[in-house]
Write a protein that holds these residues in place. Structure first.
Motif, PDB file in Angstrom:
ATOM      1  N   UNK A 143      -6.679 -51.567  -1.068  1.00  0.00           N
ATOM      2  CA  UNK A 143      -6.430 -50.454  -1.982  1.00  0.00           C
ATOM      3  C   UNK A 143      -5.512 -49.378  -1.405  1.00  0.00           C
ATOM      4  N   UNK A 144      -5.437 -49.272  -0.072  1.00  0.00           N
ATOM      5  CA  UNK A 144      -4.637 -48.203   0.544  1.00  0.00           C
ATOM      6  C   UNK A 144      -3.349 -48.727   1.161  1.00  0.00           C
ATOM      7  N   UNK A 145      -3.091 -50.026   1.045  1.00  0.00           N
ATOM      8  CA  UNK A 145      -1.947 -50.593   1.761  1.00  0.00           C
ATOM      9  C   UNK A 145      -0.617 -50.052   1.237  1.00  0.00           C
ATOM     10  N   UNK A 146      -0.470 -49.936  -0.070  1.00  0.00           N
ATOM     11  CA  UNK A 146       0.776 -49.395  -0.636  1.00  0.00           C
ATOM     12  C   UNK A 146       1.017 -47.976  -0.145  1.00  0.00           C
ATOM     13  N   UNK A 147      -0.038 -47.177  -0.077  1.00  0.00           N
ATOM     14  CA  UNK A 147       0.095 -45.809   0.425  1.00  0.00           C
ATOM     15  C   UNK A 147       0.518 -45.811   1.889  1.00  0.00           C
ATOM     16  N   UNK A 148      -0.022 -46.737   2.673  1.00  0.00           N
ATOM     17  CA  UNK A 148       0.353 -46.826   4.086  1.00  0.00           C
ATOM     18  C   UNK A 148       1.832 -47.180   4.246  1.00  0.00           C
ATOM     19  N   UNK A 149       2.301 -48.125   3.442  1.00  0.00           N
ATOM     20  CA  UNK A 149       3.721 -48.483   3.493  1.00  0.00           C
ATOM     21  C   UNK A 149       4.580 -47.285   3.114  1.00  0.00           C
ATOM     22  N   UNK A 150       4.174 -46.582   2.078  1.00  0.00           N
ATOM     23  CA  UNK A 150       4.895 -45.379   1.651  1.00  0.00           C
ATOM     24  C   UNK A 150       4.920 -44.327   2.757  1.00  0.00           C
ATOM     25  N   UNK A 151       3.816 -44.180   3.462  1.00  0.00           N
ATOM     26  CA  UNK A 151       3.738 -43.194   4.543  1.00  0.00           C
ATOM     27  C   UNK A 151       4.677 -43.550   5.697  1.00  0.00           C
ATOM     28  N   UNK A 152       4.837 -44.842   5.963  1.00  0.00           N
ATOM     29  CA  UNK A 152       5.793 -45.251   7.002  1.00  0.00           C
ATOM     30  C   UNK A 152       7.200 -44.849   6.585  1.00  0.00           C
ATOM     31  N   UNK A 153       7.553 -45.096   5.326  1.00  0.00           N
ATOM     32  CA  UNK A 153       8.876 -44.715   4.817  1.00  0.00           C
ATOM     33  C   UNK A 153       9.071 -43.199   4.924  1.00  0.00           C
TER      34      UNK A 153
END
Length: 433
Positions: A143-153
């Motif tokens: 559930x949080x993976x997309x947010x984690x990818x966004x945070x890396x960007x």
């Protein structure tokens, strides 16, 4: 088996002119590549208008994104594998962020962004987090993976190691585009020993560092970057095409604001002109759409839009002279008045363009564009900032080079069929006599 660890039944490979092969083993990566948002990158050139200068520069953001992914895959699967300083749990996150890092680029990238005050990284995050196929794939991991990818960007993710792999002064993004752009433009400047750099990369606390034995390979990388910027990315002919592209978009926006009736209504631009573009609208824009409108606008009633589009589509670009805005502002003011007398709108036909680059810098808190330095790891484990060890890097560190050009339509100025006296003065000032 959890989706996050699911492997393909058979490894997929892309043949690549830079890395020979790009290997895909993870189901998540394969599914992301197949999304419509990622496939859109095939229709956006990596180097914008550079193809009008270097005819081979037709490669896309799709090519580059796969290349960045492959470099990161080699690092996390080969170089960092089984190293205690590396968190293996971040492997898939690093791969996904690498693949998707340019997802939000618009047509003709930076020129398009400047005109409409857009931020491709913000759109990358919006696509990752929005109602998209990309988000659907990422959300299957957790559930949080997309947010984690966004945070890396966004460079806000807690593990700075992951961020530095994708966005730093020596990262997979730069290592791919320097080599890829050199290959497709046919120049030799962008080549460096990437194999050596990958072998000496080490994860360390909150960043990735370089073993000191690899210092000379890093020096070569930095000088390659320096040469590519001035020989390719800031080429004056490319800048001329970008000037015209920018002015076309400005003119179309200005006409729309004045309720001009277009012979061919720019439906795809309307929300952007109003400053209310949605992710859905944005994703419909690619370079084929932009060029379609430019071709249609070659027959517009407005003479400026019509002329600029014809120039861009037929590569009848502006010429340039060297220009120092700090010393020659009076000359510019005089030229603006003369251009108006000659029937040329100086807002569209007399343009000062400036390019600036800082090849390498160490961390200077509070300054614009703070940059994390490249650290060398000495045999005793101590870290030293690169320019403290390298005389070559020290010589260029912190030194910003800026170049200014004044662009104008030489063919109009040399046309003596009208405004002969005014044009004679313009020729004299521009040194055309």
């Amino acid at each position: 088996m959890a989706y996050s660890t699911q492997k393909l039944h058979e490894e997929k490979v892309f043949k690549d002119p830079v890395h020979r092969y790009i290997h895909v083993r993870d189901q998540v990566i394969w599914d992301l590549i197949g999304t419509k948002e990622f496939q859109r990158l095939r229709r956006i050139r990596q180097l914008g208008t550079t193809y009008l200068t270097f005819h081979g520069a037709e490669h896309s953001r799709f090519n580059h994104s796969l290349g960045v992914y492959e470099i990161i895959r080699r690092i996390v699967d080969d170089v960092f594998a089984n190293r205690p300083e590396w968190n293996e749990n971040e492997r898939l996150l690093s791969l996904c962020a690498a693949l998707l890092h340019d997802l939000g680029h618009g047509p003709f990238s930076h020129s398009f962004e400047k005109v409409f005050e857009l931020d491709h990284e913000a759109f990358t995050q919006a696509i990752i987090l929005g109602e998209t196929e990309v988000n659907e794939v990422l959300s299957r991991v957790s559930p949080v993976f997309a947010q984690n990818v966004s945070d890396v960007i966004a460079k806000t993710y807690e593990n700075k190691q992951v961020i530095s792999l994708i966005s730093s002064q020596i990262d997979a993004d730069r290592m791919d585009y320097l080599q890829r752009d050199a290959y497709f433009t046919g120049v030799s400047y962008g080549h460096f020993d990437m194999e050596r750099i990958l072998r000496v990369l080490r994860p360390r606390e909150d960043q990735v560092v370089i073993k000191s034995s690899g210092m000379h390979a890093v020096e070569d990388y930095i000088m390659s970057r320096y040469q590519m910027y001035w020989q390719v990315y800031f080429h004056p002919v490319t800048r001329s095409s970008e000037v015209i592209l920018t002015k076309i978009l400005h003119r179309a926006k200005e006409l729309s604001e004045k309720n001009y009736t277009f012979a061919h209504e720019p439906y795809h631009f309307l929300s952007i002109f109003k400053g209310a573009v949605t992710v859905k609208d944005y994703l419909k824009l690619d370079e084929s759409i932009i060029l379609y409108y430019f071709q249609m606008w070659e027959d517009e009633e407005d003479p400026i839009l019509r002329d600029l589009c014809r120039r861009f589509m037929n590569r009848n670009l502006f010429k340039y002279v060297e220009f120092d805005p700090s010393k020659e502002y009076k000359k510019l003011n005089e030229l603006e008045k003369l251009f108006e007398l000659a029937g040329l709108n100086p807002n569209y036909y007399l343009v000062v363009d400036s390019s600036s680059d800082l090849p390498y810098d160490f961390y200077r808190p509070g300054e614009e564009e703070e940059r994390l330095p490249i650290h060398l790891m000495l045999p005793n484990g101590e870290l030293k900032e690169l320019s403290r060890q390298s005389d070559i890097v020290d010589a260029i560190s912190g030194k910003r080079r800026t170049d200014h050009k004044l662009y104008y339509p030489k063919d109009y100025i040399l046309d003596d069929s009208s405004h002969m006296e005014v044009k004679a003065k313009i020729k004299s000032i521009l040194g055309l006599e």
